[in-house]
Write a protein that holds these residues in place. Structure first.
Motif, short mmCIF file in Angstrom:
data_model
loop_
_atom_site.label_atom_id
_atom_site.label_comp_id
_atom_site.label_asym_id
_atom_site.label_seq_id
_atom_site.Cartn_x
_atom_site.Cartn_y
_atom_site.Cartn_z
N THR A 104 1.58 42.45 -14.48
CA THR A 104 1.07 42.48 -15.59
C THR A 104 -0.07 41.48 -15.62
O THR A 104 -0.16 40.39 -15.09
N THR A 105 -1.58 42.06 -16.06
CA THR A 105 -2.53 40.93 -16.08
C THR A 105 -2.52 40.44 -17.14
O THR A 105 -2.78 40.70 -18.37
N LEU A 106 -2.45 39.18 -16.99
CA LEU A 106 -2.59 37.95 -18.13
C LEU A 106 -3.91 37.57 -18.37
O LEU A 106 -4.25 37.32 -19.59
N ALA A 107 -4.68 37.64 -17.53
CA ALA A 107 -6.24 37.58 -17.77
C ALA A 107 -7.01 37.77 -16.32
O ALA A 107 -6.56 38.03 -15.51
N PRO A 108 -8.33 37.67 -16.57
CA PRO A 108 -9.13 38.17 -15.38
C PRO A 108 -8.65 37.18 -14.07
O PRO A 108 -8.80 35.79 -14.52
N VAL A 113 3.99 38.94 -12.26
CA VAL A 113 5.10 39.79 -11.70
C VAL A 113 6.55 39.53 -12.20
O VAL A 113 7.14 38.57 -11.99
N ASP A 114 7.15 40.69 -12.72
CA ASP A 114 8.59 40.66 -12.94
C ASP A 114 9.29 41.94 -12.00
O ASP A 114 8.73 42.70 -11.93
N THR A 219 -7.33 44.96 -4.79
CA THR A 219 -6.18 44.02 -4.08
C THR A 219 -5.13 43.56 -5.06
O THR A 219 -5.20 43.33 -6.02
N ILE A 220 -4.13 43.66 -4.43
CA ILE A 220 -2.70 43.21 -5.30
C ILE A 220 -2.54 41.75 -5.20
O ILE A 220 -2.61 41.26 -4.04
N LEU A 221 -2.66 40.99 -6.26
CA LEU A 221 -2.20 39.37 -6.43
C LEU A 221 -1.26 39.38 -6.81
O LEU A 221 -0.93 39.34 -8.11
N PRO A 222 -0.17 38.67 -6.13
CA PRO A 222 1.17 38.38 -6.14
C PRO A 222 1.26 37.12 -7.35
O PRO A 222 0.30 36.37 -7.31
N GLY A 223 2.31 37.12 -8.17
CA GLY A 223 2.54 35.85 -8.94
C GLY A 223 3.92 35.77 -9.04
O GLY A 223 4.31 35.69 -10.07
N LEU A 224 4.62 35.72 -8.02
CA LEU A 224 6.04 35.82 -7.90
C LEU A 224 6.71 34.46 -8.82
O LEU A 224 7.48 34.78 -9.69
#
Length: 233
Positions: A104-108, A113-114, A219-224
């Motif tokens: 999910t994009t929270l902000a630019p 990631v869920d 580009t996939i930017l992770p945020g686990l």
């Protein structure tokens, strides 16, 4: 991993997932009723694709963990049986299997990631499907040939369910490397890259900042972990 080995791993994994996409498309073609074949041929074609997809997923797991010395042994490099590959990898790294995610994009420049909790092809189910596919596409031994055999079902519901679970597993997934300091992210259809498979490698960054690095197109930017920043390797 060194940069060159990283790139080789990403490319090899991408090619495996592209083949999964192709075989999944053939299954959807079958499920849409566009192949006029007798029921036995339909069942055999469907479960043949499912079996090969199981092997591709297992080979993908092996490819993704090329940083483990044991993975590069002749024993594993020559292995093709999906069940054997998974058993060996579980011994080397219990958390080796792909995990489906929703990004999910929270902000630019910031993404969350869920993990998906259900509805995908879990590791025990892959082993079960692999065995069932083998029983359906092989003639078996002479003793089995002499046993009464029920007619092939014209119902494609089982093939449809397995196909959906595979798609739910791989649509957008991550694989964690041993030690948890790096991950590989895969998007099966990237709209920014002609809906091709995209694979990215990410490592944990030192420091206390919780901000993700700026996004890059495609580009996939992770945020686990919101408390731990991640960056592309």
């Amino acid at each position: 991993m060194k940069d060159k080995s990283q790139q080789q791993m990403l490319n090899n994994y991408r090619l495996l997932m592209e083949e999964v996409k192709q075989r999944t498309a053939w299954l959807n073609f079958l499920l849409d009723g566009k192949l006029e074949l007798p029921n036995p041929a339909i069942q055999e074609f469907g479960f043949l694709q499912l079996r090969i997809i199981c092997e591709l997923i297992a080979l993908g797991c092996l490819t993704a963990h090329g940083d483990l010395p044991e993975v590069n042994s002749r024993r594993l490099q020559d292995e093709w049986n999906a069940t054997n590959i998974l058993k060996r990898l579980e011994h080397l790294h219990p958390d080796f299997y792909p995990k489906p995610i929703v990004v999910t994009t929270l902000a630019p420049g910031r993404k969350h990631v869920d993990f998906v909790g259900s509805g995908f092809l879990a590791r025990p189910e892959l082993v079960s499907l692999y065995g069932r596919s083998s029983n359906l596409i092989h003639r078996g031994s002479v003793s089995k040939l002499l046993q009464p055999k029920s007619p092939c079902s014209s119902d494609l519901h089982e093939i449809e369910e397995w196909t959906l679970k595979i798609m739910n597993l791989l649509r957008h997934h991550t694989i964690g490397h041993h030690g948890g300091q790096s991950h590989m992210f895969c998007l099966m259809e990237n709209p920014h890259e002609g809906n091709c498979v995209q694979v990215a490698f990410a490592t944990a960054l030192d420091g206390t900042s919780t901000e993700d690095p700026p996004s890059t197109t495609g580009t996939i930017l992770p945020g686990l972990h919101p408390s731990k920043p991640w960056g592309r390797a």
